[in-house]
Structure formats: C-alpha cells, structure tokens
Design a protein around this motif. Structure first.
Motif, PDB file in Angstrom:
ATOM      1  N   ALA A 112      -4.512   1.627   9.109  1.00  0.00           N
ATOM      2  CA  ALA A 112      -5.229   1.675   7.828  1.00  0.00           C
ATOM      3  C   ALA A 112      -4.327   1.282   6.663  1.00  0.00           C
ATOM      4  O   ALA A 112      -4.794   0.665   5.696  1.00  0.00           O
ATOM      5  N   ASP A 113      -3.039   1.621   6.728  1.00  0.00           N
ATOM      6  CA  ASP A 113      -2.138   1.262   5.633  1.00  0.00           C
ATOM      7  C   ASP A 113      -1.902  -0.244   5.582  1.00  0.00           C
ATOM      8  O   ASP A 113      -1.793  -0.840   4.495  1.00  0.00           O
ATOM      9  N   ASP A 138       0.857  -1.179   0.000  1.00  0.00           N
ATOM     10  CA  ASP A 138       0.000   0.000   0.000  1.00  0.00           C
ATOM     11  C   ASP A 138       0.894   1.230   0.000  1.00  0.00           C
ATOM     12  O   ASP A 138       1.689   1.417   0.921  1.00  0.00           O
ATOM     13  N   ARG A 156     -12.564   3.840   8.062  1.00  0.00           N
ATOM     14  CA  ARG A 156     -11.300   4.549   8.224  1.00  0.00           C
ATOM     15  C   ARG A 156     -11.572   5.848   8.967  1.00  0.00           C
ATOM     16  O   ARG A 156     -12.002   6.846   8.390  1.00  0.00           O
ATOM     17  N   PHE A 188      -7.953   2.409  11.472  1.00  0.00           N
ATOM     18  CA  PHE A 188      -9.005   1.643  10.820  1.00  0.00           C
ATOM     19  C   PHE A 188      -9.768   0.883  11.896  1.00  0.00           C
ATOM     20  O   PHE A 188      -9.183   0.138  12.686  1.00  0.00           O
ATOM     21  N   GLY A 230      -4.904  -1.745   4.008  1.00  0.00           N
ATOM     22  CA  GLY A 230      -4.852  -1.558   2.561  1.00  0.00           C
ATOM     23  C   GLY A 230      -3.925  -2.542   1.888  1.00  0.00           C
ATOM     24  O   GLY A 230      -4.245  -3.093   0.821  1.00  0.00           O
ATOM     25  N   THR A 268      -9.501  -0.195  -1.131  1.00  0.00           N
ATOM     26  CA  THR A 268      -8.569  -1.100  -0.451  1.00  0.00           C
ATOM     27  C   THR A 268      -8.384  -0.729   1.012  1.00  0.00           C
ATOM     28  O   THR A 268      -8.106  -1.609   1.844  1.00  0.00           O
ATOM     29  N   SER A 269      -8.498   0.555   1.359  1.00  0.00           N
ATOM     30  CA  SER A 269      -8.328   0.977   2.749  1.00  0.00           C
ATOM     31  C   SER A 269      -9.653   1.179   3.462  1.00  0.00           C
ATOM     32  O   SER A 269      -9.686   1.672   4.585  1.00  0.00           O
TER      33      SER A 269
END
Length: 413
Positions: free
Chosen positions: A363-364, A184, A346, A352, A367, A331-332
């Motif tokens: 969150a990354d 990500d 998010r 997240f 992702g 994706t996130s």
C-alpha cells in the motif's frame, strides 16, 4: 549564486564563560519579554505599536535605569537582536505565517545572537572563536566553516552550549542529478519511494520512552528547586536532547540521500497538526478510541515529517532540484493500474488489492506512485514544461507488475 549556510559546533567554555553566557541569554530573554509586554500595554490603550527604532530607545532607557541597570553588563548587539526578533514575530503574525508572539520562559531555547561580523574573530586552525565580552572560546572543530562569516548564534541545549556560525559564499549553479520520484510518508515505513525503495522508521522517542518515563517519575518525587530536583531535571533534559539529536541525524541522512539522487521530488502535503489532533473531545461530547488515537498521535509526531520536508526543500534547492507538495487525498486508495478509488482497495496497513482489476502491491508503494502521478498532473496544469520533461525522462511513472514490485530498505544493514 549565493548560498547562506550555518555550521554548528559544540563549545567548550570554562566556568566563568558559562556563567556569562547564561547571564547574556537571560538578558536577551528579559528584553524580549519587556518589549512584548510594552507592545501589549500600548495595544490595550489603543496606541500605535512601537517600531524597532522606538524599542531601541526603550532599551537605552532600561540599560540606564536602576531597576534594570544590569543589562549594561551584556553586549548591546544581542539585546538589539532580541528586539529585531520580536519585530519579525509581529510581522509573521500579521501576515498569518505564525501565531501571536508569546513570552519566553527560562530554560527553554536559551540563546543569543551576535549580528555584527566585525566584532567576531574566527580561528578555525586552532578551533576557537572570539565573541564580545566572552573572549576566546574553544569549540569542537568537526568541519570547516566555508564562506564569509555573517553572524553567530550561541544556544544552550541539554546542558551543553553550541555555536552556530552562519556564512555566505558564492557557489556554482548546480546541475540536478536523477529523475522524478514520489514519496509516501508513514509510520510502519518512514518513507516509501515510488521506485519501491523505502526507509525504516527510527522511532527515536519510542526507543527512549522507558528511560524518559523513569527520569520524569524521579523528578516528580523531588522537592522543587532543590539540588536533587535540579540534577533530576538536567537528566530529563539530556534524554530529550538525545531523542532530538537522533531524530535530526536520521532525517539529515535520509533527506541528503534522496536529494542527491533525484532532481524532482513529490511529497504529500500533510497537515501534521490536523493528523495529530487529540480525540478526547469535551465533557458534553467525549471522543472515542481516545487511548488508541493518543498512541497514533505520538507515533506521528515521533517521525518528524515536517522537518523532513523542510530539509528536503533546501537540500534539493542546493542540488538544483525541486520539491513539489501535492494533495494527499486517496493516494493509498487509488489503483495505479485502473484508477479505481475505494476504501476497500486497502485491505490492511500494508496490503493493497484493487477490488476492480485485482492489482496487488504494498500500500505504501501504491501511495508513492500515486503521489508521483498526481505531482506530474499538477505541474502539467501549471504549464511547467521543464519539470514535466524531467518526469518523462525519469521513466518512473509506470506501475509495477502485480505482486512482483518489492523494494528493499534503503538504509538496511
């Protein structure tokens, strides 16, 4: 298998050689621009575009004319290579791989190429190279150029001359190492892997922004084309070169580390041009949050995502691996545990928390996990059993435990 690879070195020319290289670069730029202007004129007259053979006849006429007779002082092969570059630019345009070719400007990407290896002599033991009409030039022999010499490109960047030696050699078919991983890309974290590791951003432009602003302000106060203006312009160019060198060095180190430890890499198919598009709008419909979007665009372009993906692609191929681009939508925002998709998942840039099942993670990292899973699904739909097997062997598809999966920076310390 055959591998084409370029080895770049800094040249150490004397004063006369520097003047000659500037003349040669100017001659190639003149030939390119003249040929492009000729092609445009023929198009306006509804005439057929000249091919490479026809352009070579025009080059001979230019070299024998009184107005451009000085072209005869430059080696002919680099001039012919400029015509080949124009022909390739037209081909890329017609096949919709690039925009229409534009005229070259003095001081931007000054370079010329010797395509014939028979005219070039490379003495690596003594750190020197022989080029037609330039003689022997010394260079900083930082590493050995492996393979059979194919061509040589001389370029000017930041007031320094460089030589890029392209070689060809036979290598054994590589055996990939490691499993599959999703990546990500972001700004707070440059690259986050699905296993939790991440790479901090370098922000090369941001680090030099104050010095660049000061140098550009000093340049704006100088009389244009004066000696002081030339010195101030050279200072701005050196800062830009420093920014680019630092960014490329970081991207090479990061892409090398990832390609050497993973056989299959999934990345988001990000459209950087769309992500960094201006929000200024028009006079009739002005944009909103223009200043904030401008700062975001600057940060996006400072990361070098496209160059990072390009380097990952060929380095994975050299190592026997594969790079797969997947759609980046949601994706996130998708929970890796229950699959619930919502913008409310998010909470912040880094937090997240699934509103459906309560799963929490960076969150990354979420992702990157979703990029990995989506990539596996793409390969499964395409019927690539070998790649799917690599994903299953990796064991990296399981989501982390809630609140416990925290990766360390891969370049920390």
């Amino acid at each position: 298998m055959q591998r084409l690879q370029a080895f770049k070195y800094e040249l150490m020319p004397n004063g006369e050689q520097q003047r000659q290289m500037r003349r040669f670069a100017g001659s190639c730029r003149f030939v390119f621009n003249q040929a492009l202007a000729l092609q445009k004129e023929r198009y306006e007259r509804d005439e057929k575009k000249l091919g490479y053979a026809g352009l070579c006849k025009q080059l001979t006429a230019w070299r024998n004319s009184l107005e451009a007779g000085w072209l005869a002082e430059a080696p002919v092969h680099p001039l012919q290579q400029a015509l080949k570059d124009l022909e390739a630019a037209y081909t890329n345009f017609f096949e919709k791989r690039a925009d229409f070719p534009c005229f070259k400007r003095k001081g931007q990407s000054d370079s010329f190429r010797y395509p014939d290896p028979k005219q070039i002599k490379l003495d690596q033991a003594n750190g020197r190279i022989f080029l037609p009409k330039l003689g022997w030039l010394r260079y900083c022999n930082s590493r050995e150029a492996l393979g059979e010499l194919r061509n040589v490109t001389v370029s000017l960047n930041g007031g320094r001359w460089f030589v890029s030696i392209q070689t060809r050699r036979e290598v054994e078919i590589p055996v990939p190492r490691g499993g599959a991983v999703g990546i990500d890309l972001g700004i707070a974290r440059f690259a986050t892997l699905s296993d939790g590791a991440f790479y901090e951003p370098l922000n090369s432009f941001k680090r030099h922004e104050a010095a660049l602003r000061k140098a550009q302000q000093a340049l704006s106060r100088k009389q244009k084309f004066s000696s002081n203006w030339m010195r101030a312009k050279a200072r701005v160019q050196r800062i830009h070169a420093r920014i680019g060198n630092a960014r490329r060095d970081y991207l090479h180190k990061t892409s090398t580390a990832i390609s050497q430890n993973h056989a299959l890499v999934f990345v988001e198919d990000l459209q950087v041009r769309n992500l960094s598009r201006s929000a200024a709008g028009t006079a009739e419909q002005p944009g909103r949050n223009v200043r904030a979007k401008s700062g975001l665009n600057k940060s996006i372009l400072d990361q070098g995502w496209f160059e990072f993906r390009r380097q990952l692609d060929y380095k994975l191929a050299w190592a026997g691996g594969h790079l797969v681009a997947v759609p980046p939508q949601n994706t996130s925002r998708t929970c890796p545990c229950c699959g619930h998709v919502s913008a409310e998942n998010r909470r912040t840039q880094a937090e997240f928390r699934c509103v459906d099942c309560g799963f929490e993670e960076n969150a990354d990292v979420v992702g990157a996990i979703n990029v990995l899973r989506r990539g596996e699904a793409v390969l499964s739909n395409q019927g690539q059993d070998d790649a799917r097997l690599a994903c299953e062997v990796s064991g990296a598809v399981r989501p982390p435990a809630a609140g416990t999966h925290r990766g360390e920076s891969a370049l920390s310390g």
